[in-house]
Design a protein around this motif. Structure first.
Motif, short mmCIF file in Angstrom:
data_model
loop_
_atom_site.label_atom_id
_atom_site.label_comp_id
_atom_site.label_asym_id
_atom_site.label_seq_id
_atom_site.Cartn_x
_atom_site.Cartn_y
_atom_site.Cartn_z
N TYR A 1 0.83 -1.21 0.00
CA TYR A 1 0.00 0.00 0.00
C TYR A 1 0.86 1.26 0.00
O TYR A 1 1.91 1.32 0.63
CB TYR A 1 -0.91 0.01 1.23
N VAL A 2 0.39 2.28 -0.69
CA VAL A 2 1.01 3.61 -0.65
C VAL A 2 -0.11 4.64 -0.79
O VAL A 2 -1.10 4.40 -1.49
CB VAL A 2 2.06 3.77 -1.78
N ALA A 3 0.02 5.76 -0.07
CA ALA A 3 -0.98 6.82 -0.18
C ALA A 3 -0.95 7.42 -1.59
O ALA A 3 0.12 7.52 -2.21
CB ALA A 3 -0.70 7.91 0.85
N VAL A 4 -2.12 7.80 -2.08
CA VAL A 4 -2.22 8.37 -3.42
C VAL A 4 -2.87 9.75 -3.35
O VAL A 4 -3.60 10.07 -2.42
CB VAL A 4 -3.02 7.46 -4.37
N GLN A 5 -2.60 10.55 -4.36
CA GLN A 5 -3.11 11.93 -4.42
C GLN A 5 -4.58 11.93 -4.84
O GLN A 5 -4.94 11.40 -5.90
CB GLN A 5 -2.27 12.72 -5.42
N GLN A 6 -5.41 12.51 -4.00
CA GLN A 6 -6.83 12.61 -4.33
C GLN A 6 -7.02 13.60 -5.48
O GLN A 6 -6.31 14.59 -5.58
CB GLN A 6 -7.63 13.07 -3.10
N GLY A 7 -7.98 13.31 -6.34
CA GLY A 7 -8.26 14.20 -7.46
C GLY A 7 -7.53 13.80 -8.73
O GLY A 7 -7.95 14.18 -9.82
N THR A 8 -6.42 13.04 -8.60
CA THR A 8 -5.69 12.59 -9.79
C THR A 8 -5.71 11.06 -9.90
O THR A 8 -5.53 10.52 -10.98
CB THR A 8 -4.23 13.07 -9.78
N ASP B 1 11.30 9.94 -1.30
CA ASP B 1 10.76 10.58 -0.09
C ASP B 1 11.85 11.39 0.62
O ASP B 1 13.00 11.46 0.17
CB ASP B 1 10.11 9.56 0.84
N SER B 2 11.50 12.01 1.74
CA SER B 2 12.42 12.90 2.45
C SER B 2 13.59 12.16 3.08
O SER B 2 14.60 12.77 3.46
CB SER B 2 11.67 13.68 3.54
N PHE B 3 13.50 10.82 3.18
CA PHE B 3 14.59 10.03 3.74
C PHE B 3 15.53 9.51 2.66
O PHE B 3 16.51 8.83 2.94
CB PHE B 3 14.03 8.84 4.53
N GLY B 4 15.21 9.80 1.41
CA GLY B 4 16.04 9.34 0.30
C GLY B 4 15.63 8.00 -0.27
O GLY B 4 16.26 7.49 -1.19
N ASP B 5 14.57 7.40 0.30
CA ASP B 5 14.07 6.13 -0.25
C ASP B 5 13.28 6.42 -1.53
O ASP B 5 12.52 7.39 -1.59
CB ASP B 5 13.18 5.41 0.76
N SER B 6 13.47 5.59 -2.53
CA SER B 6 12.82 5.87 -3.80
C SER B 6 12.29 4.60 -4.46
O SER B 6 12.68 3.48 -4.11
CB SER B 6 13.78 6.59 -4.76
N PHE B 7 11.39 4.80 -5.41
CA PHE B 7 10.93 3.73 -6.28
C PHE B 7 10.71 4.33 -7.66
O PHE B 7 10.66 5.56 -7.83
CB PHE B 7 9.64 3.07 -5.75
N PRO C 1 11.80 21.63 -7.42
CA PRO C 1 11.24 21.05 -6.19
C PRO C 1 9.79 21.44 -5.91
O PRO C 1 9.00 20.62 -5.42
CB PRO C 1 12.18 21.57 -5.10
N ALA C 2 9.41 22.67 -6.21
CA ALA C 2 8.03 23.11 -5.95
C ALA C 2 7.05 22.31 -6.81
O ALA C 2 5.97 21.93 -6.35
CB ALA C 2 7.89 24.59 -6.24
N MET C 3 7.44 22.04 -8.05
CA MET C 3 6.58 21.26 -8.93
C MET C 3 6.63 19.78 -8.54
O MET C 3 5.61 19.09 -8.53
CB MET C 3 7.03 21.43 -10.39
N ALA C 4 7.83 19.29 -8.21
CA ALA C 4 8.02 17.87 -7.92
C ALA C 4 7.28 17.42 -6.66
O ALA C 4 6.94 16.24 -6.53
CB ALA C 4 9.51 17.57 -7.78
N SER C 5 7.03 18.33 -5.75
CA SER C 5 6.33 17.96 -4.52
C SER C 5 4.82 17.77 -4.74
O SER C 5 4.14 17.21 -3.89
CB SER C 5 6.58 19.01 -3.43
N ASP C 6 4.30 18.27 -5.86
CA ASP C 6 2.90 18.05 -6.23
C ASP C 6 2.85 16.66 -6.87
O ASP C 6 3.00 16.51 -8.08
CB ASP C 6 2.43 19.13 -7.19
N PHE D 1 2.00 10.51 -5.39
CA PHE D 1 2.22 9.77 -4.14
C PHE D 1 2.68 10.77 -3.09
O PHE D 1 3.86 11.12 -3.02
CB PHE D 1 3.26 8.67 -4.35
N PRO D 2 1.74 11.29 -2.26
CA PRO D 2 2.08 12.31 -1.26
C PRO D 2 3.26 11.86 -0.38
O PRO D 2 3.34 10.71 0.05
CB PRO D 2 0.80 12.43 -0.43
N GLY D 3 4.17 12.83 -0.15
CA GLY D 3 5.37 12.52 0.62
C GLY D 3 6.54 12.13 -0.26
O GLY D 3 7.68 12.01 0.21
N TYR D 4 6.29 11.93 -1.54
CA TYR D 4 7.34 11.60 -2.51
C TYR D 4 7.42 12.69 -3.57
O TYR D 4 6.38 13.11 -4.10
CB TYR D 4 7.06 10.27 -3.21
#
Length: 203
Positions: free
Chosen positions: A56-63, A148-154, A115-120, A123-126
């Motif tokens: 499971y991973v959180a997803v952006q509502q509306g998209t 994510d903010s810890f450097g973990d990626s997929f 970064p401002a665009m990439a944070s939108d 997957f919230p938090g990534y």
């Protein structure tokens, strides 16, 4: 009773149909300018399902538009369906992606995004960067890397999936037969769930 029906519907929707292929493809909205015409990209083609992420991973509502589950090479693969937010692209282009732990990065380049665009992010938090192929005469957009903010990626590869024409014809014939068949025996798990729900409703 309404909750019971919704639960039954959700369980049936979770059933993964067999796919003959799930493959990484170039951005379908890029046109011929974004498709590899020389050399080739090592990541294009059938994906390594052992690297697909199903947790499971959180997803952006509306998209977020849903998840389609397909069984491929013995593994259930969740295929996420998103559209771009209108604040980033008024056309809100749709994409089908598979989350991957690891991919073959030969010939691939990660293109950083503001970064401002990439944070939108879908997957919230990534935050996202663009994943593109360098092994062509032209750039080919294959997907994204989410970090994510810890450097973990997929990675999220743009994919297509389907069945052979023979399997599609057999599947259609089976569905038509199911429609005509009256009094078909329900699967045991469905009978058990319905019985438990009816007992609970009677209390």
């Amino acid at each position: 009773m309404r909750e019971i029906l919704l639960l039954l519907g959700a369980l049936l929707a979770c059933h993964a149909e067999e796919a003959d292929y799930i493959q990484s493809v170039p951005n379908p909205h890029a046109g011929t300018d974004g498709v590899c015409t020389m050399g080739g990209c090592s990541q294009l083609g059938n994906i390594d399902v052992t690297m697909a992420i199903s947790s499971y991973v959180a997803v952006q509502q509306g998209t977020f538009m849903g998840i389609i589950r397909k069984r491929y090479q013995g593994t259930e693969v969740p295929i996420y369906q998103f559209k771009q937010p209108d604040r980033l692209n008024p056309d809100q282009l749709p994409f089908q992606i598979v989350r991957m732990k690891h991919i073959d990065t030969t010939d691939l380049v990660i293109i950083p995004v503001d970064p401002a665009m990439a944070s939108d992010s879908w997957f919230p938090g990534y935050s996202w960067d663009i994943l593109a192929c360098q092994g062509c005469s032209q750039w080919t957009h294959l997907g994204w890397r989410f970090t994510d903010s810890f450097g973990d990626s997929f990675y999220a590869l743009i994919v297509d999936y389907g069945q052979s024409r023979r399997r599609e014809a057999a599947s259609k014939k089976s569905r038509e037969a199911d429609i005509l068949r009256i009094g078909t025996r329900a699967p045991a798990w469905l009978v058990s769930l319905a019985s438990a729900a009816a007992a609970a409703a009677a209390l």
